[in-house]
Design an enzyme around this catalytic site. Structure first.
Site, short mmCIF file in Angstrom:
data_model
loop_
_atom_site.label_atom_id
_atom_site.label_comp_id
_atom_site.label_asym_id
_atom_site.label_seq_id
_atom_site.Cartn_x
_atom_site.Cartn_y
_atom_site.Cartn_z
N ASP A 23 0.80 -1.24 0.00
CA ASP A 23 0.00 0.00 0.00
C ASP A 23 0.82 1.28 0.00
O ASP A 23 0.29 2.36 0.24
CB ASP A 23 -0.94 0.00 1.21
CG ASP A 23 -0.18 0.02 2.53
OD1 ASP A 23 1.01 -0.32 2.54
OD2 ASP A 23 -0.79 0.38 3.55
N GLU A 24 2.12 1.19 -0.30
CA GLU A 24 2.95 2.38 -0.21
C GLU A 24 4.15 2.26 -1.14
O GLU A 24 4.71 1.19 -1.31
CB GLU A 24 3.42 2.55 1.24
CG GLU A 24 4.11 3.85 1.53
CD GLU A 24 4.41 4.02 3.01
OE1 GLU A 24 4.75 5.13 3.42
OE2 GLU A 24 4.29 3.03 3.76
#
Length: 352
Positions: A94-95
Protein backbone atom coordinates in the site's frame (compact mmCIF):
# COMPACT_ATOMS: atom_id res chain seq x y z
CA UNK A 1 -3.11 4.21 0.45
CA UNK A 2 -5.48 5.19 3.27
CA UNK A 3 -6.21 2.31 5.70
CA UNK A 4 -5.63 0.02 2.71
CA UNK A 5 -6.69 -3.45 3.92
CA UNK A 6 -9.67 -2.08 5.84
CA UNK A 7 -10.70 0.17 2.94
CA UNK A 8 -10.63 -2.79 0.53
CA UNK A 9 -12.91 -4.76 2.86
CA UNK A 10 -15.33 -1.83 3.09
CA UNK A 11 -15.20 -1.40 -0.69
CA UNK A 12 -16.10 -5.03 -1.34
CA UNK A 13 -18.66 -5.31 1.45
CA UNK A 14 -21.08 -2.34 1.64
CA UNK A 15 -22.35 -3.57 5.01
CA UNK A 16 -18.97 -2.65 6.53
CA UNK A 17 -18.91 0.92 5.26
CA UNK A 18 -19.00 3.58 7.93
CA UNK A 19 -18.35 0.99 10.65
CA UNK A 20 -15.27 0.40 12.82
CA UNK A 21 -13.50 -2.66 11.44
CA UNK A 22 -10.18 -4.40 12.10
CA UNK A 23 -8.51 -6.67 9.58
CA UNK A 24 -6.83 -9.62 11.27
CA UNK A 25 -7.21 -11.23 14.67
CA UNK A 26 -10.53 -11.89 16.39
CA UNK A 27 -12.30 -10.88 19.56
CA UNK A 28 -10.19 -13.18 21.74
CA UNK A 29 -6.77 -13.51 20.09
CA UNK A 30 -4.40 -12.16 17.51
CA UNK A 31 -3.14 -8.81 16.34
CA UNK A 32 -4.80 -6.06 14.29
CA UNK A 33 -3.22 -5.83 10.82
CA UNK A 34 -5.17 -2.73 9.80
CA UNK A 35 -7.96 -0.57 11.21
CA UNK A 36 -10.55 1.55 9.44
CA UNK A 37 -10.68 5.27 10.20
CA UNK A 38 -13.91 4.68 12.09
CA UNK A 39 -12.00 2.29 14.39
CA UNK A 40 -9.02 4.63 14.72
CA UNK A 41 -11.26 7.21 16.38
CA UNK A 42 -11.44 4.76 19.32
CA UNK A 43 -7.66 4.34 19.46
CA UNK A 44 -7.54 1.09 17.49
CA UNK A 45 -4.22 0.78 15.64
CA UNK A 46 -2.32 -1.77 13.57
CA UNK A 47 -0.08 -4.14 15.60
CA UNK A 48 -2.43 -3.72 18.58
CA UNK A 49 -3.63 -6.79 20.47
CA UNK A 50 -7.14 -7.76 19.38
CA UNK A 51 -8.27 -7.88 22.99
CA UNK A 52 -7.08 -4.32 23.62
CA UNK A 53 -8.67 -3.18 20.36
CA UNK A 54 -12.01 -4.71 21.34
CA UNK A 55 -11.79 -3.11 24.77
CA UNK A 56 -11.18 0.29 23.17
CA UNK A 57 -14.01 -0.21 20.70
CA UNK A 58 -16.72 -2.68 21.84
CA UNK A 59 -18.50 -2.37 18.45
CA UNK A 60 -15.34 -3.34 16.53
CA UNK A 61 -15.90 -5.82 13.68
CA UNK A 62 -13.07 -8.25 12.94
CA UNK A 63 -12.52 -9.28 9.31
CA UNK A 64 -10.22 -12.01 8.03
CA UNK A 65 -7.48 -10.68 5.69
CA UNK A 66 -7.63 -11.53 1.97
CA UNK A 67 -4.11 -10.95 0.71
CA UNK A 68 -4.82 -12.17 -2.80
CA UNK A 69 -7.34 -9.35 -3.16
CA UNK A 70 -4.95 -6.78 -1.67
CA UNK A 71 -2.21 -7.88 -4.08
CA UNK A 72 -4.63 -7.65 -7.02
CA UNK A 73 -5.49 -4.02 -6.23
CA UNK A 74 -1.88 -3.18 -5.38
CA UNK A 75 -0.86 -4.33 -8.87
CA UNK A 76 -3.52 -2.09 -10.43
CA UNK A 77 -2.12 0.87 -8.50
CA UNK A 78 1.44 -0.03 -9.54
CA UNK A 79 0.35 0.10 -13.19
CA UNK A 80 -0.82 3.67 -12.67
CA UNK A 81 2.55 4.62 -11.13
CA UNK A 82 4.37 3.17 -14.14
CA UNK A 83 2.40 5.43 -16.47
CA UNK A 84 4.41 8.30 -14.98
CA UNK A 85 7.83 6.83 -14.15
CA UNK A 86 9.76 3.58 -14.02
CA UNK A 87 11.47 4.78 -10.82
CA UNK A 88 8.98 3.20 -8.42
CA UNK A 89 10.19 1.74 -5.12
CA UNK A 90 7.48 -0.30 -3.37
CA UNK A 91 7.66 -0.29 0.43
CA UNK A 92 4.68 -2.60 0.87
CA UNK A 93 1.41 -3.41 -0.89
CA UNK A 94 0.00 0.00 0.00
CA UNK A 95 2.95 2.38 -0.21
CA UNK A 96 5.71 3.38 -2.63
CA UNK A 97 8.20 6.09 -3.49
CA UNK A 98 8.16 7.61 -6.98
CA UNK A 99 10.92 9.72 -8.52
CA UNK A 100 9.16 12.04 -10.99
CA UNK A 101 12.07 14.43 -11.61
CA UNK A 102 11.94 13.27 -15.20
CA UNK A 103 8.55 11.69 -15.92
CA UNK A 104 6.83 10.12 -18.90
CA UNK A 105 4.17 12.83 -19.00
CA UNK A 106 6.69 15.66 -19.23
CA UNK A 107 4.85 17.36 -16.36
CA UNK A 108 7.15 19.74 -14.43
CA UNK A 109 4.85 19.81 -11.38
CA UNK A 110 5.19 16.93 -8.91
CA UNK A 111 2.18 18.31 -7.05
CA UNK A 112 -0.01 18.03 -10.15
CA UNK A 113 1.31 14.54 -10.85
CA UNK A 114 0.35 13.45 -7.33
CA UNK A 115 -3.16 14.86 -7.84
CA UNK A 116 -3.51 13.02 -11.15
CA UNK A 117 -2.29 9.73 -9.69
CA UNK A 118 -4.64 9.95 -6.71
CA UNK A 119 -7.57 10.71 -9.04
CA UNK A 120 -6.71 7.75 -11.28
CA UNK A 121 -6.43 5.43 -8.28
CA UNK A 122 -9.89 6.57 -7.13
CA UNK A 123 -11.38 6.03 -10.59
CA UNK A 124 -9.78 2.62 -11.12
CA UNK A 125 -10.09 1.07 -7.65
CA UNK A 126 -12.64 3.20 -5.77
CA UNK A 127 -10.08 3.77 -3.00
CA UNK A 128 -8.54 6.91 -1.55
CA UNK A 129 -4.81 7.63 -1.52
CA UNK A 130 -2.69 10.31 0.12
CA UNK A 131 0.65 11.71 -1.03
CA UNK A 132 3.68 13.61 0.18
CA UNK A 133 5.77 15.62 -2.27
CA UNK A 134 9.23 17.01 -1.57
CA UNK A 135 12.90 16.96 -2.50
CA UNK A 136 13.81 13.63 -0.88
CA UNK A 137 12.28 10.39 0.38
CA UNK A 138 12.35 11.27 4.08
CA UNK A 139 10.46 14.56 3.77
CA UNK A 140 8.01 13.10 1.24
CA UNK A 141 7.27 10.24 3.63
CA UNK A 142 6.63 12.58 6.55
CA UNK A 143 4.53 14.89 4.37
CA UNK A 144 2.34 12.00 3.18
CA UNK A 145 0.88 11.67 6.70
CA UNK A 146 0.09 15.37 7.18
CA UNK A 147 -3.23 15.55 5.31
CA UNK A 148 -4.43 11.96 5.59
CA UNK A 149 -6.91 10.65 4.68
CA UNK A 150 -7.46 11.51 1.01
CA UNK A 151 -5.11 14.48 0.89
CA UNK A 152 -1.60 15.54 -0.02
CA UNK A 153 1.11 17.85 1.23
CA UNK A 154 3.87 19.51 -0.77
CA UNK A 155 7.01 20.76 0.98
CA UNK A 156 9.01 22.83 -1.56
CA UNK A 157 12.77 23.34 -1.03
CA UNK A 158 12.40 26.84 0.41
CA UNK A 159 9.99 25.56 3.11
CA UNK A 160 11.86 22.42 4.18
CA UNK A 161 13.78 24.04 7.05
CA UNK A 162 10.70 25.65 8.63
CA UNK A 163 8.59 22.51 8.09
CA UNK A 164 11.06 20.26 9.90
CA UNK A 165 11.74 22.71 12.73
CA UNK A 166 8.02 22.91 13.58
CA UNK A 167 7.43 19.15 13.20
CA UNK A 168 6.66 17.19 16.37
CA UNK A 169 9.39 14.66 17.03
CA UNK A 170 6.85 11.82 17.07
CA UNK A 171 6.05 12.58 13.45
CA UNK A 172 9.63 12.11 12.27
CA UNK A 173 9.65 8.91 10.20
CA UNK A 174 11.67 6.26 12.04
CA UNK A 175 11.18 7.74 15.52
CA UNK A 176 9.13 5.18 17.42
CA UNK A 177 7.50 5.39 20.83
CA UNK A 178 10.59 4.37 22.81
CA UNK A 179 12.92 6.75 20.95
CA UNK A 180 10.40 9.58 21.27
CA UNK A 181 10.21 9.08 25.05
CA UNK A 182 14.00 9.18 25.24
CA UNK A 183 14.06 12.39 23.21
CA UNK A 184 11.43 13.95 25.48
CA UNK A 185 13.68 13.23 28.46
CA UNK A 186 16.49 15.07 26.65
CA UNK A 187 14.27 18.09 26.03
CA UNK A 188 13.64 17.28 22.36
CA UNK A 189 9.97 17.76 21.49
CA UNK A 190 10.12 19.28 18.00
CA UNK A 191 12.55 19.47 15.11
CA UNK A 192 13.91 22.80 16.33
CA UNK A 193 15.21 21.22 19.56
CA UNK A 194 16.63 18.25 17.64
CA UNK A 195 18.44 20.64 15.31
CA UNK A 196 20.09 22.38 18.27
CA UNK A 197 21.83 19.17 19.35
CA UNK A 198 25.30 18.38 18.01
CA UNK A 199 25.97 15.23 16.01
CA UNK A 200 28.26 14.03 18.82
CA UNK A 201 25.45 14.46 21.37
CA UNK A 202 22.94 12.56 19.24
CA UNK A 203 25.40 9.75 18.46
CA UNK A 204 26.21 9.43 22.15
CA UNK A 205 22.54 8.94 23.03
CA UNK A 206 21.20 7.17 19.92
CA UNK A 207 24.21 5.37 18.43
CA UNK A 208 24.39 5.21 14.63
CA UNK A 209 20.86 6.60 14.37
CA UNK A 210 22.16 9.82 15.90
CA UNK A 211 23.91 10.82 12.66
CA UNK A 212 20.71 10.03 10.74
CA UNK A 213 18.64 12.32 13.01
CA UNK A 214 21.30 15.05 12.72
CA UNK A 215 21.06 14.98 8.93
CA UNK A 216 17.33 14.54 8.31
CA UNK A 217 16.32 17.43 10.58
CA UNK A 218 18.43 19.55 8.22
CA UNK A 219 16.63 18.12 5.20
CA UNK A 220 19.57 15.91 4.21
CA UNK A 221 18.61 12.42 3.03
CA UNK A 222 20.53 11.06 0.05
CA UNK A 223 18.80 7.70 -0.44
CA UNK A 224 17.70 7.31 -4.06
CA UNK A 225 14.44 5.75 -5.22
CA UNK A 226 15.41 2.14 -5.95
CA UNK A 227 12.96 0.45 -8.35
CA UNK A 228 14.50 -2.99 -7.87
CA UNK A 229 14.41 -3.17 -4.10
CA UNK A 230 16.02 -6.43 -2.99
CA UNK A 231 14.09 -8.64 -0.59
CA UNK A 232 16.17 -9.31 2.53
CA UNK A 233 14.04 -12.02 4.13
CA UNK A 234 10.89 -14.07 3.75
CA UNK A 235 8.80 -15.59 6.50
CA UNK A 236 5.45 -16.45 8.03
CA UNK A 237 3.99 -16.60 11.52
CA UNK A 238 0.84 -17.73 13.30
CA UNK A 239 -0.94 -16.42 16.40
CA UNK A 240 -2.95 -19.18 18.07
CA UNK A 241 -6.53 -19.05 19.34
CA UNK A 242 -5.32 -20.70 22.55
CA UNK A 243 -1.87 -20.71 24.11
CA UNK A 244 0.13 -23.84 23.32
CA UNK A 245 2.20 -25.62 25.96
CA UNK A 246 2.73 -28.94 24.17
CA UNK A 247 5.77 -29.20 21.87
CA UNK A 248 3.87 -31.75 19.77
CA UNK A 249 1.28 -29.10 18.87
CA UNK A 250 4.08 -26.60 18.24
CA UNK A 251 5.69 -28.97 15.75
CA UNK A 252 2.38 -29.31 13.90
CA UNK A 253 2.12 -25.52 13.64
CA UNK A 254 5.75 -25.19 12.55
CA UNK A 255 5.15 -27.71 9.77
CA UNK A 256 2.24 -25.60 8.48
CA UNK A 257 4.39 -22.48 8.63
CA UNK A 258 7.26 -24.23 6.81
CA UNK A 259 4.84 -25.28 4.05
CA UNK A 260 3.70 -21.67 3.66
CA UNK A 261 7.30 -20.44 3.44
CA UNK A 262 8.15 -23.09 0.83
CA UNK A 263 5.18 -21.91 -1.24
CA UNK A 264 6.30 -18.28 -1.02
CA UNK A 265 9.92 -19.19 -1.83
CA UNK A 266 8.86 -21.06 -4.97
CA UNK A 267 6.62 -18.18 -6.02
CA UNK A 268 9.44 -15.67 -5.52
CA UNK A 269 12.08 -18.08 -6.93
CA UNK A 270 14.49 -17.47 -4.06
CA UNK A 271 16.34 -19.49 -1.43
CA UNK A 272 18.19 -18.60 1.77
CA UNK A 273 20.76 -19.77 4.30
CA UNK A 274 19.66 -18.39 7.68
CA UNK A 275 16.61 -19.80 9.46
CA UNK A 276 15.17 -17.76 12.35
CA UNK A 277 12.58 -19.08 14.78
CA UNK A 278 10.34 -16.52 16.49
CA UNK A 279 8.53 -17.40 19.73
CA UNK A 280 6.12 -15.11 21.56
CA UNK A 281 5.12 -16.43 24.98
CA UNK A 282 1.80 -15.94 26.75
CA UNK A 283 3.33 -13.11 28.81
CA UNK A 284 4.15 -11.37 25.46
CA UNK A 285 7.93 -11.77 25.83
CA UNK A 286 9.53 -12.37 22.45
CA UNK A 287 12.49 -14.67 21.73
CA UNK A 288 14.28 -15.34 18.44
CA UNK A 289 16.86 -18.01 17.60
CA UNK A 290 18.78 -18.34 14.34
CA UNK A 291 21.02 -20.77 12.53
CA UNK A 292 22.95 -20.19 9.30
CA UNK A 293 23.45 -23.20 7.05
CA UNK A 294 26.42 -23.63 4.66
CA UNK A 295 24.08 -23.87 1.66
CA UNK A 296 20.90 -22.33 0.25
CA UNK A 297 17.61 -24.00 1.13
CA UNK A 298 14.08 -23.61 -0.19
CA UNK A 299 12.23 -26.80 0.79
CA UNK A 300 10.00 -27.25 3.81
CA UNK A 301 11.77 -30.36 5.13
CA UNK A 302 15.10 -28.61 5.74
CA UNK A 303 13.39 -25.45 6.98
CA UNK A 304 11.30 -27.52 9.42
CA UNK A 305 14.25 -29.62 10.63
CA UNK A 306 16.25 -26.47 11.35
CA UNK A 307 13.29 -24.84 13.10
CA UNK A 308 12.87 -27.98 15.26
CA UNK A 309 16.53 -27.82 16.23
CA UNK A 310 16.11 -24.18 17.24
CA UNK A 311 12.93 -25.01 19.17
CA UNK A 312 14.74 -27.60 21.29
CA UNK A 313 17.72 -25.32 22.02
CA UNK A 314 16.07 -24.09 25.21
CA UNK A 315 13.32 -25.39 27.41
CA UNK A 316 9.99 -23.62 27.01
CA UNK A 317 9.63 -20.98 29.73
CA UNK A 318 5.91 -20.52 29.32
CA UNK A 319 3.00 -21.39 27.06
CA UNK A 320 3.28 -19.99 23.53
CA UNK A 321 0.86 -17.64 21.74
CA UNK A 322 2.79 -17.14 18.47
CA UNK A 323 5.32 -19.03 16.37
CA UNK A 324 7.09 -17.78 13.28
CA UNK A 325 9.84 -18.82 10.89
CA UNK A 326 11.80 -16.58 8.55
CA UNK A 327 14.53 -17.21 6.00
CA UNK A 328 17.23 -14.60 5.36
CA UNK A 329 20.65 -14.41 3.66
CA UNK A 330 18.68 -14.86 0.46
CA UNK A 331 20.32 -15.51 -2.90
CA UNK A 332 18.87 -12.17 -4.07
CA UNK A 333 21.23 -10.29 -1.74
CA UNK A 334 24.19 -8.83 -3.64
CA UNK A 335 26.65 -9.53 -0.82
CA UNK A 336 25.42 -13.10 -0.50
CA UNK A 337 25.76 -13.59 -4.26
CA UNK A 338 29.35 -12.31 -4.21
CA UNK A 339 30.22 -14.61 -1.30
CA UNK A 340 28.62 -17.53 -3.12
CA UNK A 341 30.68 -16.78 -6.25
CA UNK A 342 33.88 -16.73 -4.16
CA UNK A 343 32.94 -20.05 -2.57
CA UNK A 344 32.46 -21.58 -6.02
CA UNK A 345 35.74 -20.06 -7.23
CA UNK A 346 37.58 -21.57 -4.26
CA UNK A 347 36.02 -24.96 -4.92
CA UNK A 348 37.17 -24.83 -8.56
CA UNK A 349 40.78 -24.36 -7.39
CA UNK A 350 40.81 -27.70 -5.60
CA UNK A 351 42.89 -30.45 -7.22
CA UNK A 352 41.15 -33.78 -7.68
Amino acid sequence: MDAFYASVEQLDNPDLRGKPIAVGGNEERGVVAAASYEARKFGVRSAMSSMVAKRNCPELIFVKPRFDRYIEISNQIREIFLEYTNLVEPLSLDEAYLDVTENKKGNPSATMIAQEIRQKIKEKTGLNASAGISLNKFIAKVASDINKPNGQKTVPPEEVEEFLEKLEIRKFHGVGKVTAEKMFQLGIFKGIQLKQKSEEFLTEHFGKSGSHYYNVVRGVHTSEVKPNRIRKSLGAERTFNENISSEIFMLERLENIAEEIERRLKKSKVAGKTVTLKIKYSDFTLHTRSKTLPYFIANKEVILDTAKELLYQEKMKNSVRLLGISLSNLNTDKNVKETHKKEIAMQLKFEF
